[in-house]
Design a protein around this motif. Structure first.
Motif, PDB file in Angstrom:
ATOM      1  N   SER A   1       0.824  -1.204   0.000  1.00 54.39           N
ATOM      2  CA  SER A   1       0.000   0.000   0.000  1.00 54.39           C
ATOM      3  C   SER A   1       0.860   1.257   0.000  1.00 54.39           C
ATOM      4  CB  SER A   1      -0.901   0.021   1.232  1.00 54.39           C
ATOM      5  OG  SER A   1      -1.532   1.285   1.356  1.00 54.39           O
ATOM      6  N   PRO A   2       0.554   2.197  -0.880  1.00 58.58           N
ATOM      7  CA  PRO A   2       1.308   3.460  -0.857  1.00 58.58           C
ATOM      8  C   PRO A   2       1.058   4.262   0.426  1.00 58.58           C
ATOM      9  CG  PRO A   2      -0.528   3.589  -2.402  1.00 58.58           C
ATOM     10  CD  PRO A   2      -0.451   2.167  -1.930  1.00 58.58           C
ATOM     11  N   HIS A   3       0.007   3.955   1.154  1.00 54.99           N
ATOM     12  CA  HIS A   3      -0.300   4.674   2.392  1.00 54.99           C
ATOM     13  C   HIS A   3       0.762   4.465   3.468  1.00 54.99           C
ATOM     14  CE1 HIS A   3      -4.212   5.799   0.900  1.00 54.99           C
ATOM     15  NE2 HIS A   3      -4.461   4.535   0.614  1.00 54.99           N
ATOM     16  N   TYR A   4       1.465   3.349   3.412  1.00 55.34           N
ATOM     17  CA  TYR A   4       2.438   3.019   4.458  1.00 55.34           C
ATOM     18  C   TYR A   4       3.885   3.134   3.991  1.00 55.34           C
ATOM     19  CZ  TYR A   4      -1.851   1.559   6.601  1.00 55.34           C
ATOM     20  OH  TYR A   4      -3.136   1.558   7.097  1.00 55.34           O
ATOM     21  N   GLN A   5       4.119   3.419   2.747  1.00 56.73           N
ATOM     22  CA  GLN A   5       5.423   3.736   2.159  1.00 56.73           C
ATOM     23  C   GLN A   5       6.454   2.617   2.164  1.00 56.73           C
ATOM     24  OE1 GLN A   5       5.555   6.671   4.882  1.00 56.73           O
ATOM     25  NE2 GLN A   5       4.267   8.051   3.726  1.00 56.73           N
ATOM     26  N   TRP A   6       6.027   1.374   2.368  1.00 57.40           N
ATOM     27  CA  TRP A   6       6.999   0.286   2.317  1.00 57.40           C
ATOM     28  C   TRP A   6       7.544   0.070   0.907  1.00 57.40           C
ATOM     29  CZ3 TRP A   6       9.292  -0.586   6.565  1.00 57.40           C
ATOM     30  CH2 TRP A   6       8.617  -0.450   7.778  1.00 57.40           C
ATOM     31  N   PRO A   7       6.739   0.212  -0.146  1.00 56.18           N
ATOM     32  CA  PRO A   7       7.330   0.050  -1.487  1.00 56.18           C
ATOM     33  C   PRO A   7       8.486   1.031  -1.731  1.00 56.18           C
ATOM     34  CG  PRO A   7       4.943  -0.051  -1.638  1.00 56.18           C
ATOM     35  CD  PRO A   7       5.281   0.376  -0.227  1.00 56.18           C
ATOM     36  N   GLN A   8       8.298   2.289  -1.357  1.00 53.86           N
ATOM     37  CA  GLN A   8       9.349   3.287  -1.545  1.00 53.86           C
ATOM     38  C   GLN A   8      10.567   2.969  -0.675  1.00 53.86           C
ATOM     39  OE1 GLN A   8       6.094   3.770  -0.798  1.00 53.86           O
ATOM     40  NE2 GLN A   8       5.439   5.844  -1.301  1.00 53.86           N
ATOM     41  N   GLU A   9      10.328   2.589   0.561  1.00 50.45           N
ATOM     42  CA  GLU A   9      11.416   2.269   1.487  1.00 50.45           C
ATOM     43  C   GLU A   9      12.251   1.098   0.970  1.00 50.45           C
ATOM     44  OE1 GLU A   9      13.688   3.219   4.620  1.00 50.45           O
ATOM     45  OE2 GLU A   9      11.788   4.256   4.271  1.00 50.45           O
ATOM     46  N   CYS A  10      11.583   0.053   0.493  1.00 48.02           N
ATOM     47  CA  CYS A  10      12.299  -1.119  -0.014  1.00 48.02           C
ATOM     48  C   CYS A  10      13.039  -0.809  -1.315  1.00 48.02           C
ATOM     49  CB  CYS A  10      11.324  -2.284  -0.215  1.00 48.02           C
ATOM     50  SG  CYS A  10      10.700  -2.951   1.335  1.00 48.02           S
ATOM     51  N   GLU A  11      12.402  -0.042  -2.169  1.00 44.05           N
ATOM     52  CA  GLU A  11      13.049   0.350  -3.427  1.00 44.05           C
ATOM     53  C   GLU A  11      14.328   1.123  -3.133  1.00 44.05           C
ATOM     54  OE1 GLU A  11      13.453  -0.083  -7.299  1.00 44.05           O
ATOM     55  OE2 GLU A  11      11.503  -0.634  -6.472  1.00 44.05           O
ATOM     56  N   LEU A  12      14.258   2.026  -2.189  1.00 40.53           N
ATOM     57  CA  LEU A  12      15.411   2.835  -1.806  1.00 40.53           C
ATOM     58  C   LEU A  12      16.529   1.970  -1.215  1.00 40.53           C
ATOM     59  CD1 LEU A  12      16.497   5.782  -1.407  1.00 40.53           C
ATOM     60  CD2 LEU A  12      15.520   5.649   0.892  1.00 40.53           C
ATOM     61  N   ARG A  13      16.166   1.057  -0.335  1.00 36.56           N
ATOM     62  CA  ARG A  13      17.167   0.254   0.378  1.00 36.56           C
ATOM     63  C   ARG A  13      17.647  -0.968  -0.397  1.00 36.56           C
ATOM     64  NH1 ARG A  13      17.563   1.329   5.964  1.00 36.56           N
ATOM     65  NH2 ARG A  13      15.997   2.812   6.696  1.00 36.56           N
ATOM     66  N   PHE A  14      16.739  -1.622  -1.141  1.00 34.49           N
ATOM     67  CA  PHE A  14      17.071  -2.919  -1.730  1.00 34.49           C
ATOM     68  C   PHE A  14      16.948  -2.972  -3.254  1.00 34.49           C
ATOM     69  CE2 PHE A  14      14.970  -3.729   2.467  1.00 34.49           C
ATOM     70  CZ  PHE A  14      16.139  -3.923   3.185  1.00 34.49           C
ATOM     71  N   GLY A  15      16.479  -1.884  -3.860  1.00 36.27           N
ATOM     72  CA  GLY A  15      16.354  -1.835  -5.307  1.00 36.27           C
ATOM     73  C   GLY A  15      15.180  -2.629  -5.853  1.00 36.27           C
ATOM     74  N   THR A  16      14.286  -3.036  -4.977  1.00 38.89           N
ATOM     75  CA  THR A  16      13.076  -3.761  -5.361  1.00 38.89           C
ATOM     76  C   THR A  16      12.014  -3.462  -4.313  1.00 38.89           C
ATOM     77  OG1 THR A  16      12.177  -5.914  -6.041  1.00 38.89           O
ATOM     78  CG2 THR A  16      13.711  -5.913  -4.171  1.00 38.89           C
ATOM     79  N   HIS A  17      10.817  -3.960  -4.526  1.00 36.68           N
ATOM     80  CA  HIS A  17       9.722  -3.665  -3.597  1.00 36.68           C
ATOM     81  C   HIS A  17       8.803  -4.872  -3.491  1.00 36.68           C
ATOM     82  CE1 HIS A  17       7.033  -3.255  -7.036  1.00 36.68           C
ATOM     83  NE2 HIS A  17       8.048  -2.630  -7.620  1.00 36.68           N
ATOM     84  N   PRO A  18       8.025  -4.955  -2.406  1.00 39.42           N
ATOM     85  CA  PRO A  18       7.083  -6.074  -2.262  1.00 39.42           C
ATOM     86  C   PRO A  18       5.937  -5.957  -3.267  1.00 39.42           C
ATOM     87  CG  PRO A  18       6.891  -4.556  -0.404  1.00 39.42           C
ATOM     88  CD  PRO A  18       8.008  -4.060  -1.253  1.00 39.42           C
TER      89      PRO A  18
END
Length: 152
Positions: free
Chosen positions: A111-128
């Motif tokens: 969910s974009p509401h919780y910003q995990w996709p952005q956080e993972c993309e930034l840290r690991f270069g991929t997202h859930p």
């Protein structure tokens, strides 16, 4: 910072900014679980047992998949379901409950509401991504799924 940045369970509320993580994969996964706990307790008002049961299932799936949520796949869900059926002989209702827990966790971390996709993309270069779909999860088709009582 917008109101979305401050949603209960948001990556920004769970992870400390500007801190270098010693084991970033473990720390981010733990933060995701903590954020999901907060979202379920605060936002959804769920009971502690429901939350702990779901967390246990998500951890079990992650251990089975030998991957963090940003590397999970639908194929891993298929393999886990096969394992639950063939090796552990879990009931249909149990399997559906496990799949639902993973689906709900994936809904949260994607969910974009919780910003995990952005956080993972930034840290690991991929997202859930959402790995539970109508074609790889059990549908709830009947009201009662228990075993018929032995009439003897």
């Amino acid at each position: 910072m917008t109101a979305t940045d401050l949603s209960e369970g948001s990556a920004r509320l769970v992870l400390l900014s500007g801190v270098t993580l010693l084991h970033p994969e473990d720390a981010v996964f733990d933060a995701m679980l903590e954020g999901w706990t907060r979202q379920q307790r605060g936002g959804r008002r769920l009971q502690a047992k429901t939350i702990s049961d779901r967390l246990r299932v998500v951890r079990q799936f992650s251990e089975f998949a030998e991957a963090y949520p940003w590397n999970w796949s639908a194929a891993a869900m298929d393999e886990w379901t096969t394992y639950l059926i063939a090796e552990l002989h879990r009931a249909e209702s149990t399997i559906r409950g496990y799949q639902t827990a993973v689906r709900l966790f994936c809904d949260y971390v994607t969910s974009p509401h919780y910003q995990w996709p952005q956080e993972c993309e930034l840290r690991f270069g991929t997202h859930p991504v959402q790995i539970c779909h109508e074609w790889n999860t059990a549908a709830h088709l009947v009201d009662f799924e228990g075993q018929a009582a032995d009439g003897r």
